[in-house]
Every structure is written in structure tokens, then in C-alpha cells.
Design a protein around this motif. Sequence first.
Motif, mmCIF file in Angstrom:
data_model
loop_
_atom_site.group_PDB
_atom_site.id
_atom_site.type_symbol
_atom_site.label_atom_id
_atom_site.label_comp_id
_atom_site.label_asym_id
_atom_site.label_seq_id
_atom_site.Cartn_x
_atom_site.Cartn_y
_atom_site.Cartn_z
ATOM 1 N N LEU A 47 0.845 -1.532 0.181
ATOM 2 C CA LEU A 47 0.284 0.024 -0.172
ATOM 3 C C LEU A 47 1.032 0.998 0.202
ATOM 4 O O LEU A 47 0.580 1.706 -0.496
ATOM 5 N N LEU A 48 1.399 1.621 1.139
ATOM 6 C CA LEU A 48 2.739 2.772 0.761
ATOM 7 C C LEU A 48 3.339 2.848 0.166
ATOM 8 O O LEU A 48 3.663 3.496 -0.580
ATOM 9 N N ALA A 49 3.897 1.159 -1.491
ATOM 10 C CA ALA A 49 4.895 1.608 -1.854
ATOM 11 C C ALA A 49 3.878 2.714 -3.262
ATOM 12 O O ALA A 49 4.617 3.113 -4.544
ATOM 13 N N THR A 50 2.313 2.722 -2.987
ATOM 14 C CA THR A 50 2.495 3.199 -3.808
ATOM 15 C C THR A 50 1.501 4.921 -3.485
ATOM 16 O O THR A 50 0.751 5.736 -4.486
ATOM 17 N N ASN A 51 1.972 4.977 -2.708
ATOM 18 C CA ASN A 51 1.935 7.007 -1.810
ATOM 19 C C ASN A 51 1.751 7.713 -2.778
ATOM 20 O O ASN A 51 3.475 7.875 -3.419
ATOM 21 N N VAL A 60 9.635 2.773 1.575
ATOM 22 C CA VAL A 60 9.968 0.758 1.325
ATOM 23 C C VAL A 60 10.733 0.769 0.547
ATOM 24 O O VAL A 60 11.696 -0.437 0.626
ATOM 25 N N ALA A 61 11.544 1.814 -0.333
ATOM 26 C CA ALA A 61 12.797 1.258 -0.766
ATOM 27 C C ALA A 61 13.685 0.636 0.344
ATOM 28 O O ALA A 61 14.599 -0.127 -0.138
ATOM 29 N N SER A 62 13.949 0.960 1.604
ATOM 30 C CA SER A 62 14.651 0.828 2.038
ATOM 31 C C SER A 62 14.139 -0.131 2.908
ATOM 32 O O SER A 62 14.903 -0.628 4.185
#
Length: 153
Positions: A47-51, A60-62
Motif C-alpha cells: 500500500l505504501l509503495a503506491t503513496n 518502502v524501498a529501504s
Amino acid sequence: MSCIRFNTPAQREQMRRLAPSQLTPEQVAELHPAPPVTESKIRRLRLLATNDNPKIREAVASSYNTPADLFEKLASDPDAGVRACVARNEATPCDVLRALVDDPDEQVRGFLAINYYVPQDAMARLREDASQTVRSLVRWKTELAAESELAAV
């Protein structure tokens, strides 16, 4: 009154002798175990990857718990900061790291150059990068690795 403290050589030597020994990463992990990765946590990462906020996508990438398919998606994010977090994350799959070798942003390639988990074929390409900064980082990491090997012998 100054808060700077000047220790005598004898005091510094005593502090060195009494200092606790350095813990290995394994010992630290035993003392501070990470909570289990649950399906709920993976759903949150997805979900957070689409923020809309790139700083949230950077988080998210970390994350070491980000699934491989999200790393692939985030590696092509329009924000260079997000791609840089993918490039420096040790959990990023090798194929995703290879794809970032051609990233247009010098900072992304720079973070890629200092990631110890980048495959050798990708490092060879970074060694020939158009950016002097990236080439310097590759050289620096190579020298560090050589020093570590010498120290281990």
C-alpha cells in the motif's frame, strides 16, 4: 564553562582497556531480534509503495522486507530518491540492481556502486561509468574490499 573534556593519556588508556568489546552482527541480532514479518506488514508495504509522497515510497524501498516485485516497481519510480534507496538496499534482488546500472541519475548509480551486493558484471559496467563520481566510488569500494581482505589474513 566548557563541556569539552580533555583526558590525560593515562585516562584514555584506561578507557580503552575498560571499553566493552565490539559485538558481531549476529550477537546484536540475538540481543535485539526483529519482529516476524507478517502478511499484514507485506500488505502495508504494498500500500505504501503506491503513496503519492516519494519519502514514503523511499521508506518502502529501504525496507529489508520489501517483496521482490515491489523492488522491481520501485526501481523504475519517477523519483530518483526512491530509486537510490532501491540501489543501496542490500535486500534488493541482483536483477533489479543490474537494471539500475543504466539509471540516468548519477546519485542512483553512486549508491549502486557502494552496495556490496551488486553483481560483478554490474560493477564492471559501473567501473566504466560516464560519471567521474561513480567511477571514484567504485574504486573506493574496491580499495576497501582489498584492505578488508588484507586485514583478515
